[in-house]
Scaffold this motif. Structure first.
Motif, PDB file in Angstrom:
ATOM      1  N   GLU A  47       8.174 -51.941  38.040  1.00  0.00           N
ATOM      2  CA  GLU A  47       6.917 -52.299  38.752  1.00  0.00           C
ATOM      3  C   GLU A  47       5.903 -52.350  38.091  1.00  0.00           C
ATOM      4  OE1 GLU A  47       7.250 -49.794  42.145  1.00  0.00           O
ATOM      5  OE2 GLU A  47       4.977 -50.166  42.514  1.00  0.00           O
ATOM      6  N   ASP A  58      11.488 -58.083  36.113  1.00  0.00           N
ATOM      7  CA  ASP A  58      12.714 -57.978  36.792  1.00  0.00           C
ATOM      8  C   ASP A  58      14.026 -58.022  36.133  1.00  0.00           C
ATOM      9  OD1 ASP A  58      12.722 -60.587  36.408  1.00  0.00           O
ATOM     10  OD2 ASP A  58      12.459 -61.247  38.283  1.00  0.00           O
ATOM     11  N   ARG A 101      16.516 -55.323  42.596  1.00  0.00           N
ATOM     12  CA  ARG A 101      15.159 -55.050  41.661  1.00  0.00           C
ATOM     13  C   ARG A 101      15.433 -55.822  40.404  1.00  0.00           C
ATOM     14  NH1 ARG A 101      13.202 -49.131  43.103  1.00  0.00           N
ATOM     15  NH2 ARG A 101      15.531 -48.971  43.881  1.00  0.00           N
TER      16      ARG A 101
END
Ligand SMILES: C[S@@+](CC[C@H](N)C(=O)[O-])C[C@H]1O[C@@H](n2cnc3c(N)ncnc32)[C@H](O)[C@@H]1O
Length: 368
Positions: free
Chosen positions: A80, A85, A108
């Protein structure tokens, strides 16, 4: 001919080609990674809980899936913060950690790339990860530019080291030579024996005293993090391994170094015996790694014990939810006399410093 005899023949040939003396790091590379023959490249089973499985040692992700579940909290935050990713795993072994991270992180992770020196292990990983074929890829080397969160468990300790021996006050590099007239079946270790040569190489810190002293230096692991630093355009990296900062590593009393072999869940200190059939490893000098990475533009994000890191990442509530056997296995990850204290985690980051969850309490970067 037995596997050990074949690897011995390979080492004998390498010694002759090198003019009669082979530095230990080149020997270690052959013993572990010679295609099809080296310990990590042949079909023997390395990782597992018990010797009865034919395994030689257990690693954290093999011991408990809670290792990957907890590490996933750090990887999720890192993905994040760094706006990526992708996950890159170096030295994925059986693929156990990849399974744990992919299960915990789900969509994710768009792409999970494994880099491993061993073709045999790659085949094992491909079987283990068949269910994630859309997400998982393998690479045989680092691309020129990469983005993502890098992880590696017990990969740095498997990189070849150089051996340095101070004898009678003079530093030597330790390597291998052949006994005169070697080698027939009767020769111990195929006639391969230790030979020290005077060297200008030195440990990174001066070793107080003038007693005989054997230790290791880690040019390959340091070159590896330097290359990673050059190529990682965006993201960060976390390596978990056993080792210490350099003041502890090169303590005057640690005078026989950290080189160790593992076979059948027993440790020994003779890498010349049972070639190709046992693991050869050395502890990690985390100060050397941190300096190499920093000089190449990848500063340290944090450094702490495995126990502290996993607890910071939420291991305790995971243990509380586990059954008795799961709790006992998970406890070994953090127990001081097991993996909790000897194993450390180091993080490196590209760009702005951020408050990584795994190092939030008990960060020991100042000890490096
Ligand atoms: C001790 S095993 C650890 C395996 C796994 N990470 C685990 O925790 O179970 C070391 C692994 O590192 C791999 N390896 C060693 N040097 C490597 C390198 N330079 N690049 C990628 N993989 C490497 C070996 O082939 C092996 O899979």
């Amino acid at each position: 001919m037995s596997l050990t005899r074949v690897v011995q023949a390979l080492v004998q040939q390498a010694i002759r080609r090198a003019g009669g003396w082979l530095p230990f790091d080149r020997f270690m590379a052959l013993a572990l990674y010679a295609p099809g023959l080296g310990y990590y490249a042949n079909s023997a089973r390395q990782f597992g809980q018990m010797p009865s499985s034919g395994s030689d040692f257990v690693t954290a992700p093999e011991m408990s899936p809670l290792f990957g579940r907890a590490l996933a909290a750090q990887v999720a935050q890192a993905l994040e913060v760094s706006g990526t990713d992708e996950v890159w795993e170096f030295g994925a072994g059986s693929g156990a950690l990849a399974v744990q991270l992919l299960q915990a992180l789900g969509p994710r992770v768009r792409r999970y790339t494994i880099v491993d020196l061993s073709g045999t292990l790659r085949e094992r990983q491909q079987r283990e990860l068949a269910g994630w074929s859309g997400q998982v890829e393998w690479a045989s080397e680092l691309p020129q530019a990469m983005r993502g969160v890098v992880v590696g468990n017990e990969v740095l300790d498997a990189m070849p080291v150089k051996l340095l021996a101070r004898t009678d006050g003079r530093w030597h590099e330790r390597g291998l030579a052949l006994a005169a007239g070697a080698a027939d079946e009767a020769d111990i270790h195929g006639g391969i024996l230790w030979e020290d040569r005077l060297t200008d190489l030195r440990p990174p810190v001066e070793i107080a005293g003038d007693h005989d002293y054997l230790t290791e230096i880690h040019p390959q692991a340091e070159a590896f993090v330097r290359t990673l630093a050059d190529r990682l355009e965006q993201g960060c990296a976390f390596f978990i391994d056993y080792g210490f900062p350099e003041t502890e590593y090169y303590h005057p009393q640690r005078d026989t170094g950290t080189l160790m072999c593992h076979r059948g869940h027993l440790a020994d200190v003779d890498p010349l015996a049972d070639l190709g059939r046992k693991d050869i490893t050395a502890h990690v000098n985390f100060t050397g790694l941190a300096l190499a990475a920093q000089e190449a533009g990848l500063p340290t994000l944090g450094y702490t014990s495995q126990a502290r890191f996993l607890i910071n990442c939420g291991l305790v509530p995971l243990l509380a939810q586990a059954d008795l056997a799961g709790r006992a296995a998970g406890q070994r990850l953090i127990a001081e006399h097991e993996m909790g204290e000897l194993f450390k985690v180091i993080g490196f980051q590209r760009g702005e410093f951020w408050d990584a969850v795994g190092f939030r309490e008990g960060d020991r970067t100042h000890t490096l």
